[in-house]
Design a protein around this motif. Structure first.
Motif, mmCIF file in Angstrom:
data_model
loop_
_atom_site.group_PDB
_atom_site.id
_atom_site.type_symbol
_atom_site.label_atom_id
_atom_site.label_comp_id
_atom_site.label_asym_id
_atom_site.label_seq_id
_atom_site.Cartn_x
_atom_site.Cartn_y
_atom_site.Cartn_z
ATOM 1 N N PHE A 35 -11.282 53.170 39.986
ATOM 2 C CA PHE A 35 -11.245 51.750 40.338
ATOM 3 C C PHE A 35 -12.125 50.999 39.342
ATOM 4 O O PHE A 35 -13.328 50.854 39.547
ATOM 5 C CB PHE A 35 -11.739 51.527 41.766
ATOM 6 C CG PHE A 35 -10.896 52.203 42.807
ATOM 7 C CD1 PHE A 35 -9.864 51.533 43.439
ATOM 8 C CD2 PHE A 35 -11.117 53.533 43.137
ATOM 9 C CE1 PHE A 35 -9.080 52.161 44.384
ATOM 10 C CE2 PHE A 35 -10.342 54.173 44.084
ATOM 11 C CZ PHE A 35 -9.313 53.494 44.704
ATOM 12 N N THR A 47 -9.146 44.563 39.803
ATOM 13 C CA THR A 47 -9.458 45.988 39.912
ATOM 14 C C THR A 47 -8.289 46.786 39.365
ATOM 15 O O THR A 47 -7.150 46.614 39.810
ATOM 16 C CB THR A 47 -9.714 46.382 41.384
ATOM 17 O OG1 THR A 47 -10.845 45.657 41.872
ATOM 18 C CG2 THR A 47 -9.976 47.876 41.503
ATOM 19 N N LEU A 49 -6.236 50.241 38.702
ATOM 20 C CA LEU A 49 -5.972 51.584 39.202
ATOM 21 C C LEU A 49 -5.151 52.344 38.170
ATOM 22 O O LEU A 49 -4.139 51.821 37.677
ATOM 23 C CB LEU A 49 -5.203 51.551 40.530
ATOM 24 C CG LEU A 49 -6.022 51.442 41.825
ATOM 25 C CD1 LEU A 49 -6.861 50.185 41.844
ATOM 26 C CD2 LEU A 49 -5.100 51.492 43.037
ATOM 27 N N ASP A 54 -3.165 57.041 43.589
ATOM 28 C CA ASP A 54 -3.668 55.738 44.014
ATOM 29 C C ASP A 54 -2.644 54.644 43.753
ATOM 30 O O ASP A 54 -2.403 53.775 44.604
ATOM 31 C CB ASP A 54 -4.968 55.402 43.283
ATOM 32 C CG ASP A 54 -6.079 56.399 43.579
ATOM 33 O OD1 ASP A 54 -5.999 57.089 44.610
ATOM 34 O OD2 ASP A 54 -7.023 56.490 42.765
ATOM 35 N N VAL A 58 -0.728 52.378 46.677
ATOM 36 C CA VAL A 58 -0.798 50.918 46.739
ATOM 37 C C VAL A 58 0.598 50.302 46.680
ATOM 38 O O VAL A 58 0.923 49.376 47.436
ATOM 39 C CB VAL A 58 -1.689 50.372 45.605
ATOM 40 C CG1 VAL A 58 -1.507 48.864 45.459
ATOM 41 C CG2 VAL A 58 -3.147 50.692 45.886
ATOM 42 N N LEU A 310 -11.434 48.486 49.515
ATOM 43 C CA LEU A 310 -11.125 47.269 48.768
ATOM 44 C C LEU A 310 -11.210 46.091 49.737
ATOM 45 O O LEU A 310 -10.509 46.072 50.749
ATOM 46 C CB LEU A 310 -9.725 47.348 48.154
ATOM 47 C CG LEU A 310 -9.510 48.435 47.107
ATOM 48 C CD1 LEU A 310 -8.040 48.509 46.721
ATOM 49 C CD2 LEU A 310 -10.369 48.175 45.879
ATOM 50 N N THR A 314 -8.935 41.012 47.111
ATOM 51 C CA THR A 314 -8.903 41.796 45.876
ATOM 52 C C THR A 314 -7.533 41.688 45.201
ATOM 53 O O THR A 314 -6.496 41.786 45.855
ATOM 54 C CB THR A 314 -9.202 43.282 46.162
ATOM 55 O OG1 THR A 314 -10.512 43.411 46.702
ATOM 56 C CG2 THR A 314 -9.091 44.115 44.890
ATOM 57 N N THR A 315 -7.542 41.484 43.909
ATOM 58 C CA THR A 315 -6.325 41.618 43.109
ATOM 59 C C THR A 315 -6.387 42.954 42.390
ATOM 60 O O THR A 315 -7.354 43.240 41.677
ATOM 61 C CB THR A 315 -6.195 40.481 42.083
ATOM 62 O OG1 THR A 315 -6.130 39.230 42.779
ATOM 63 C CG2 THR A 315 -4.932 40.651 41.244
ATOM 64 N N VAL A 316 -5.382 43.765 42.617
ATOM 65 C CA VAL A 316 -5.310 45.103 42.036
ATOM 66 C C VAL A 316 -4.249 45.109 40.944
ATOM 67 O O VAL A 316 -3.169 44.532 41.117
ATOM 68 C CB VAL A 316 -4.961 46.149 43.123
ATOM 69 C CG1 VAL A 316 -4.638 47.499 42.492
ATOM 70 C CG2 VAL A 316 -6.109 46.288 44.113
ATOM 71 N N CYS A 318 -1.983 47.755 39.177
ATOM 72 C CA CYS A 318 -1.516 49.140 39.174
ATOM 73 C C CYS A 318 -0.961 49.461 37.788
ATOM 74 O O CYS A 318 0.107 48.952 37.414
ATOM 75 C CB CYS A 318 -0.433 49.349 40.226
ATOM 76 S SG CYS A 318 -0.999 49.139 41.928
#
Length: 406
Positions: A35, A47, A49, A54, A58, A310, A314-316, A318
């Motif tokens: 992360f 964030t 990934l 993971d 998501v 998280l 949060t903006t992830v 991928c």
């Protein structure tokens, strides 16, 4: 290496030393930093990934939405809307729940493997014609200009019922929608308005004079059990399919051919055994080190992924390309193994937002390779692979040119 709260985040997207090479940071991120904090082209933080499990988790989790219009969501690009992921188009298409399921069902029935199989003869005939034109042009030639771009444009135009003569207009509009830092705000707003006006006029035409195409089907609603789409949904659905149907496929065709020719032993192996085309396409999709910014997701409630909490807001990002190089899933992930099996890559995503057009993209990729192997067995890059140039300034990754000779 792992950016913590007291260290500078990584600048994203990450790039390799050449246009076809993987970023050197991926191995370290897989091992030590699942992360990671990153700074996006907009300057906002997100964030990142990179591990296969993971990313897969998501993408399959409905709590992570693909709409980035929330006040605290990170913007991908530096424009006011944050780019395509925060655009009106993204907002108009249902993002989750039953309405999203119905939308995918209505559109997805045009992208089944059975329906795509009926399109293959037409795709092959067009690929043959484009190769004829490229040969007539003479060598060297840019495979992107002569084949990788016009083929997907023709295919998606034919499927949607869009006049192919307008392809230059919506190709430009697509680039603007996918902007990271190539266009200014005034140009972006004008292009978006023009694209919406074009699609609205096309929807009106389909309502007045329907034909046997996807857009007419959505407008007329042949199935009485389906809830009709609103005018807004129709316009932005057509827009989304035009963008996705040619831009990403154009780039992956160019990169697939470039990867196979970069080490010509790969091309020679396909010449010796054409049955490997299917698995070679899947491996090229896995091996592609630069599909763009990845898949952003916004979380509007707290969620735990791999023991890491998280928070809401949060903006992830991928990074499917990094996930496809995860050594815990793929043996020798840094090698292009044309007969790799199994190959659980995430190039098309997974879960409720997996790529609707993946069967069509596969058909186009496989057809291109079969035609090129048959027609131009001596095909080779007309420039060193290390000199190929990356497509800059857009949310999708690609090569600006693919120079070839034969």
């Amino acid at each position: 290496m792992c950016p913590s709260q007291d260290r500078e985040p990584l600048r994203y997207p990450l790039h390799g030393s050449t246009a076809l090479a993987a970023p050197g940071e991926w191995d370290v991120l897989h091992e030590r930093c699942p992360f990671a904090r990153v700074t996006l082209p907009s300057g906002d933080e997100a964030t990142l990934l990179t591990r296969h499990e993971d990313v897969r988790q998501v993408l399959a989790d409905p709590r992570f939405t693909n709409v980035l219009r929330a006040r605290d969501a990170a913007r991908i690009s530096d424009e006011e809307s944050g780019g395509v992921f925060g655009s009106d188009m993204a907002m108009a298409i249902p993002a989750r729940g039953e309405t999203h399921r119905r939308w995918r069902q209505a559109v997805g029935r045009w992208f089944t493997a059975e329906r795509i199989a009926t399109l293959r003869p037409g795709i092959e005939a067009m690929a043959e014609k484009l190769v004829d034109d490229m040969v007539a042009h003479g060598r060297p030639a840019d495979l992107r200009t002569h084949l990788a771009y016009p083929l997907p444009v023709w295919v998606i135009c034919d499927l949607l019922g869009v006049p192919a003569a307008d392809h230059d207009r919506f190709a430009y509009w697509s680039d603007v929608l996918l902007n990271l830092n190539r266009y200014g705000q005034d140009e972006i707003e004008q292009a978006q308005d023009d694209f919406v006006d074009y699609m609205a006029a096309l929807v009106y035409t389909k309502r007045e004079t329907p034909s046997a195409d996807l857009l007419s089907d959505l407008v007329i609603e042949w199935d009485p059990d389906r809830e009709p789409m609103s005018e807004r949904e129709l316009v932005f659905t057509g827009q989304a399919l035009l963008v996705a149907g040619h831009e990403t496929t154009t780039n992956v065709i160019g990169k697939t051919v470039a990867l196979l020719l970069a080490d010509r032993r790969r091309w020679e192996r396909l010449l010796d055994d054409r049955s490997l085309v299917h698995s070679a396409v899947e491996e090229a999709l896995r091996f592609d080190a630069d599909p763009g910014v990845g898949v952003p997701r916004y979380l509007d409630e707290e969620a735990e992924i791999a023991g890491h909490v998280l928070p809401s807001g949060t903006t992830v990002i991928c990074c499917t390309a990094a996930a496809n190089r995860d050594a815990t899933v793929f043996d020798t992930p840094g090698e292009m193994v044309l007969d790799r099996s199994p190959n659980p890559h995430l190039a098309f995503g997974t879960g409720p937002h997996s790529c609707l057009g993946q069967a069509l993209a596969r058909a186009e990729l496989q057809t291109v390779l079969h035609v090129l192997l048959r027609r131009l067995p001596s095909l080779e890059l007309a420039a060193p692979a290390a000199d190929l140039r990356r497509l800059e300034g857009l949310a999708v990754g690609g090569l600006s040119e693919v120079p070839v000779r034969w």
